[in-house]
Design a protein around this motif. Structure first.
Motif, mmCIF file in Angstrom:
data_model
loop_
_atom_site.group_PDB
_atom_site.id
_atom_site.type_symbol
_atom_site.label_atom_id
_atom_site.label_comp_id
_atom_site.label_asym_id
_atom_site.label_seq_id
_atom_site.Cartn_x
_atom_site.Cartn_y
_atom_site.Cartn_z
ATOM 1 N N VAL A 265 0.835 -1.198 0.000
ATOM 2 C CA VAL A 265 0.000 0.000 0.000
ATOM 3 C C VAL A 265 0.870 1.249 0.000
ATOM 4 N N VAL A 266 0.370 2.279 -0.669
ATOM 5 C CA VAL A 266 0.932 3.625 -0.573
ATOM 6 C C VAL A 266 -0.221 4.536 -0.176
ATOM 7 N N SER A 267 -0.097 5.155 0.991
ATOM 8 C CA SER A 267 -1.170 6.017 1.469
ATOM 9 C C SER A 267 -0.611 6.946 2.538
ATOM 10 N N ILE A 268 -1.456 7.868 2.997
ATOM 11 C CA ILE A 268 -1.123 8.789 4.077
ATOM 12 C C ILE A 268 -2.226 8.688 5.119
ATOM 13 N N ILE A 269 -1.840 8.352 6.356
ATOM 14 C CA ILE A 269 -2.817 8.294 7.442
ATOM 15 C C ILE A 269 -2.291 9.127 8.604
ATOM 16 N N GLY A 270 -3.119 9.293 9.635
ATOM 17 C CA GLY A 270 -2.724 10.092 10.772
ATOM 18 C C GLY A 270 -1.973 9.293 11.825
ATOM 19 N N ASP A 271 -1.216 10.019 12.631
ATOM 20 C CA ASP A 271 -0.537 9.416 13.783
ATOM 21 C C ASP A 271 -1.492 9.525 14.971
ATOM 22 N N ASP A 272 -2.566 8.750 14.903
ATOM 23 C CA ASP A 272 -3.635 8.848 15.891
ATOM 24 C C ASP A 272 -4.171 7.456 16.219
ATOM 25 N N GLY A 273 -5.156 7.414 17.116
ATOM 26 C CA GLY A 273 -5.702 6.126 17.528
ATOM 27 C C GLY A 273 -6.338 5.361 16.385
ATOM 28 N N GLU A 274 -7.048 6.091 15.525
ATOM 29 C CA GLU A 274 -7.674 5.431 14.379
ATOM 30 C C GLU A 274 -6.614 4.844 13.454
ATOM 31 N N GLY A 275 -5.500 5.565 13.292
ATOM 32 C CA GLY A 275 -4.418 5.053 12.467
ATOM 33 C C GLY A 275 -3.802 3.802 13.056
ATOM 34 N N TYR A 276 -3.688 3.758 14.389
ATOM 35 C CA TYR A 276 -3.158 2.572 15.054
ATOM 36 C C TYR A 276 -4.047 1.365 14.773
ATOM 37 N N VAL A 277 -5.348 1.552 14.918
ATOM 38 C CA VAL A 277 -6.279 0.451 14.675
ATOM 39 C C VAL A 277 -6.222 0.015 13.214
ATOM 40 N N LEU A 278 -6.147 0.979 12.291
ATOM 41 C CA LEU A 278 -6.075 0.644 10.874
ATOM 42 C C LEU A 278 -4.812 -0.159 10.573
ATOM 43 N N ARG A 279 -3.681 0.243 11.147
ATOM 44 C CA ARG A 279 -2.449 -0.508 10.920
ATOM 45 C C ARG A 279 -2.556 -1.928 11.471
ATOM 46 N N ARG A 280 -3.220 -2.088 12.599
ATOM 47 C CA ARG A 280 -3.424 -3.429 13.154
ATOM 48 C C ARG A 280 -4.267 -4.274 12.191
ATOM 49 N N CYS A 281 -5.285 -3.666 11.604
ATOM 50 C CA CYS A 281 -6.126 -4.390 10.632
ATOM 51 C C CYS A 281 -5.305 -4.832 9.427
ATOM 52 N N LEU A 282 -4.435 -3.945 8.942
ATOM 53 C CA LEU A 282 -3.606 -4.271 7.787
ATOM 54 C C LEU A 282 -2.564 -5.332 8.139
ATOM 55 N N GLU A 283 -2.041 -5.292 9.370
ATOM 56 C CA GLU A 283 -1.113 -6.322 9.815
ATOM 57 C C GLU A 283 -1.774 -7.693 9.790
ATOM 58 N N GLU A 284 -3.024 -7.756 10.207
ATOM 59 C CA GLU A 284 -3.752 -9.028 10.217
ATOM 60 C C GLU A 284 -3.935 -9.574 8.809
ATOM 61 N N LEU A 285 -3.947 -8.694 7.828
ATOM 62 C CA LEU A 285 -4.066 -9.120 6.428
ATOM 63 C C LEU A 285 -2.705 -9.417 5.800
#
Length: 342
Positions: free
Chosen positions: A77-97
């Motif tokens: 993936v190439v994207s820009i997300i925030g350094d925030d709680g939602e970004g943490y959760v999103l990264r965890r979701c992507l890690e699971e994939l």
């Protein structure tokens, strides 16, 4: 006609592929509210909804990522997300994939775009969505984050078998697909004409002229500088798709809802019918499934008509996932073929 043997061969080749998804990654957060637990706020006198469960999944371009992964390819993936709680959760979701996140730019001054969806579970068993809460960036993407995303794209695009663009944010320059990143993608398509580059864009599909496109009829018409005043017939949609394909000199996969997909080139449009589905359906996310399956199929060597057929089969699986976005595995796609197209 897509035969069982051909479908099996194309699906089998997908696990050896690597596809790069570039664009807007959102977090979808579902709040499951139990009406039986409702309380009245002492401070306001209003009902205080009680959340019994929280679910999260990648949304927008993130749902495209999930759908590509479900088919078997490795995904970067190439994207820009925030350094925030939602970004943490999103990264965890992507890690699971098991997604390659080396091209993910984490920005200290940006939100991670998030759709919060309160799902009310009523006493009679009904479940319905309350008003959604959206977190989005309302200011232009800073140039420094754009530069990082462009550099990441150039590094990763050459290693991929195909590129899939998810341009989801409606405002110009507010999302990931800024002018600079869009130009980098266009340059990539020009320098690698044999590599599939496929675009889904709500507002700017007409700016990706040398790339293959997957708009609906309204998006395609907007790309031609016009707005739909009335319902668009199948014949009109075909003419719009052909004109858009002629301008871009690339195939256009124009989706027409329950009628399927029009595969358009500079000369004509050919309809690939949708796959019949019985029972309740939910079309949210169906476009993400369709473009993921089309892109993976093209990278596996499918013709545009074969790719559209597989896209329709995949969408017939996920629209039966009511209340959430779903994915379609090769086994589910093969089962859908067995039920409907054999």
């Amino acid at each position: 006609m897509l035969t069982r043997e051909r479908l099996s061969d194309l699906l089998g080749q997908m696990s050896s592929l690597r596809i790069l998804v570039v664009g807007d990654l959102f977090l979808d957060r579902y709040l499951e509210i139990d009406r039986s637990l409702a309380e009245i706020s002492l401070e306001t006198g209003l009902e205080a909804h009680q959340v019994a469960e929280v679910r999260a999944s990648p949304g927008a371009g993130g749902n495209v990522v999930a759908n590509v992964r479900a088919l078997g390819p490795q995904v970067g993936v190439v994207s820009i997300i925030g350094d925030d709680g939602e970004g943490y959760v999103l990264r965890r979701c992507l890690e699971e994939l098991d997604v390659d996140m080396s091209g993910l730019v984490v920005a200290s001054d940006r939100f991670t775009p998030t759709y919060t969806k309160p799902m009310m579970h009523e006493l009679d068993g009904r479940v319905h969505e309350l008003s959604r809460l959206d977190i989005c960036n309302r200011t232009p993407t800073p140039a420094r984050w754009e530069r990082e995303a462009v550099e990441a794209f150039r590094e990763l695009a050459g290693k991929a078998d195909g590129v899939l663009v998810a341009d989801q944010v409606t405002g110009d320059e507010l999302g990931v697909m800024t002018t600079g990143l869009r130009e980098a993608v266009i340059d990539s398509a020009g320098s690698s004409p044999g590599k599939p580059h496929l675009v889904d864009s709500r507002m700017r599909v007409g700016l990706y002229r040398p790339l293959m496109l997957k708009p609906n009829a309204a998006e395609a018409l907007r790309a031609l500088g016009r707005e739909a005043e009335d319902a668009i017939s199948l014949e009109e949609a075909g003419a719009i798709g052909v004109e858009l394909a002629r301008r871009g000199e690339r195939t256009v996969f124009l989706t027409v809802g329950e009628k399927g997909t029009l595969v358009c080139d500079a000369d004509h449009a050919e309809r690939v019918p949708a796959v019949p589905v019985r029972g309740e359906i939910d079309v949210v996310g169906a476009g993400d499934t369709t473009i993921a399956a089309i892109a993976a199929s093209l990278c596996a060597g499918a013709t545009p008509l074969e790719a559209a057929s597989i896209g329709n089969l995949a969408a017939s699986v996920t629209i039966q996932c009511v209340g959430t976005t779903g994915t379609a595995s090769p086994q589910q796609i093969m089962a859908a073929w067995e039920r409907n197209l054999r």
